[in-house]
Design an enzyme around this catalytic site. Structure first.
Site, mmCIF file in Angstrom:
data_model
loop_
_atom_site.group_PDB
_atom_site.id
_atom_site.type_symbol
_atom_site.label_atom_id
_atom_site.label_comp_id
_atom_site.label_asym_id
_atom_site.label_seq_id
_atom_site.Cartn_x
_atom_site.Cartn_y
_atom_site.Cartn_z
ATOM 1 C CG HIS A 290 -1.979 1.009 1.219
ATOM 2 N ND1 HIS A 290 -2.595 1.419 0.065
ATOM 3 C CD2 HIS A 290 -2.534 1.749 2.194
ATOM 4 C CE1 HIS A 290 -3.474 2.352 0.339
ATOM 5 N NE2 HIS A 290 -3.463 2.577 1.628
ATOM 6 C CB CYS A 291 3.922 2.191 1.296
ATOM 7 S SG CYS A 291 2.985 2.201 2.819
#
Ligand code: NAD
Length: 452
Positions: A290-291
């Site tokens: 998610h980063c």
């Protein structure tokens, strides 16, 4: 906005503290402050537990009812938070979860940990931040500290949240306090967790900064104050852009080495013997999570608004985004060497999590590889001890148990995630053909093993 314009807001340099500030500081230092964490995912739940462990009463707020029910029953759904620890905090009355935002009226401090994905056009999707900020504004009261922790573009706190909160008539730095503190947690990392990862903190005004620093000092081993929210927002994007660009570089070196018939893994290992000026990064099937695949595009989007083209970010995005296609090409070559084609072959993917030993498949390159291979006519299945099922808007599939029969029947086994639960010697002994995109079979030599 920097400290030099502080008088634009509630702070006056001649008036370093006020009674609202003093009262909140006292409540924080006495562990009397009530804390709300909005968004109880991979970031919010560990943070809520850490605040509770340091003696605060914490209320987690999430829109997902299933998560609230699990927390209330003491069941953790985040691997880095043991259920035993969660139960201890819930039973001691220090941690509770709710979907009722009106509970914000009781809170002294609020941390926002909601998701910040990209839209299909690769523009930031800050709708969850806006929705959380709307709820905070609705219940905002004097003497409250609000800290945004979600990763986002520089300016979000000052330009998006602050106007929403000041529209209530309350003044930042005087009536309420606002800051940004990037979450730097690394799921699965046993050495560095929420507690001992230094916490960077920037406030909209000096008082905002001081009060946010006071809060995190109660729960985190070390706090790194910076001069503004924009600096704090940029810190996180620099860190993740650094990773994305370096992974992009090493992926390009891997593609280069493939053409030049040089073993890239051996090159990196030897280069890493240099005791200064080099840090190893490893190639792979692409970026996930998610980063790293997302955050740099928050930065390039914002830079574009200032007329600046973030070339490294775009280039790294292109190279990293091409890796799943490279893996599929190499699988095609491997199959071709035994007179087979991708079309009609049984292909087994080992690991669909975005990295080893985590249960998160968000943005995982294995999902792209699955889709490209099935699009080319392969019959694809997967094993992952951490992810029993995948549900996306593209497809829904279930994991298969890793059996000798499954390995023997596959025309090609592709190692997409190097989970430590896999027995790699066993895999190599049973499979007819292996494509290893992670160097998980390091040290094993066989003509049936193909490496990235
Ligand atoms: N996962 C990581 O490793 C990691 C690391 C550092 C930073 N971050 C950043 O932290 C933020 C959160 O990431 P995450 O991985 O915890 O996401 P997540 O999807 O695991 O959790 C987010 C939670 O927020 C809830 N939510 C969504 N909108 C909400 C709303 N309006 N009000 C209340 N709850 C809401 C969701 O139901 C979910 O439970 C993101 O900005 C991410 O980039 C993530």
């Amino acid at each position: 906005m920097t400290r030099s314009d502080e008088t634009e807001y509630g702070d006056k340099s001649s008036e370093p503290t006020n009674s609202v500030f003093q009262k909140l500081k006292g409540r924080i230092e006495g562990r009397k402050a009530r804390i709300a964490v909005i968004g109880l995912g991979y970031v919010g739940l560990p943070l809520a537990v850490e605040f509770a462990r340091s003696g605060f009463r914490v209320t987690g707020i999430d829109t997902e009812k299933a998560k609230i029910d699990k927390i209330s029953s003491g069941i953790s759904y985040v691997r880095d938070v043991p259920s035993g620890e969660l139960q201890r905090q819930v039973r001691a009355g220090r941690l509770e979860a709710t979907d009722d935002f009106s509970r914000l009226l009781e809170m002294d401090c609020v941390s926002i940990c909601v998701p910040t994905p990209l839209r299909k056009t690769r523009d930031p999707d800050v709708s969850s931040i806006v929705s959380a900020a709307r709820q905070i504004a609705k219940y905002l009261h004097r003497g409250e500290l609000v800290v945004l922790e979600s990763t986002t573009y520089p300016g979000t706190t000052d330009e998006l949240i602050l106007p929403m909160l000041q529209a209530t008539g309350l003044k930042v730095g005087k009536d309420f306090f606002l800051g940004f503190s990037p979450e730097r947690v690394d799921p699965g990392n046993k050495r560095f967790m929420t507690k001992n990862i230094p916490k960077v903190v920037g406030g909209v005004t000096p008082r905002c900064s001081d009060i946010a620093v006071a809060l995190y000092r109660c729960s985190m081993s070390s706090v790194v104050p910076v001069s503004s929210t924009k600096v704090a927002e940029m810190v996180k994007l620099l860190e993740n852009t650094f990773r994305s660009v370096n992974i992009g570089l090493v992926n390009e070196i891997a593609l280069m080495c493939d053409k030049m018939k040089i073993d890239v893994w051996e090159v990196i290992e030897a280069a890493a013997s240099k005791p200064f000026g080099f840090m190893p990064f490893y190639p792979g099937p692409g970026l996930g999570g998610h980063c790293i695949p997302i955050d740099p595009f928050y930065l390039s989007w914002k830079a574009k608004l200032s007329g600046f083209e973030a070339r490294f970010i775009e280039l790294a995005g292109q190279v990293n985004g091409s890796m799943p296609y490279h893996v599929v090409n190499k699988v095609g070559e491997a199959l071709n060497s035994v007179r087979k084609s991708i079309n009609g072959s049984k292909i087994l993917l080992l690991g669909v999590a975005y990295k080893a030993d985590v249960d998160d498949s968000r943005e995982s390159p294995a999902l792209d590889i699955y889709q490209i291979l099935t699009g080319l006519g392969a019959e694809v299945s997967y094993c992952d001890p951490h992810i029993p099922e995948i549900r996306t808007d593209r497809f829904n599939i279930k994991a298969k148990p890793l059996t000798p029969d499954l390995l023997e029947k596959a025309d090609c086994v592709v190692i997409t995630t190097a989970h430590s639960a896999f027995d790699y010697r066993f895999i190599a002994s049973k499979a007819k053909l292996v494509f290893d995109s992670r160097n998980a079979l390091k040290g094993l030599k066989s003509s049936k093993i193909w490496r990235l």
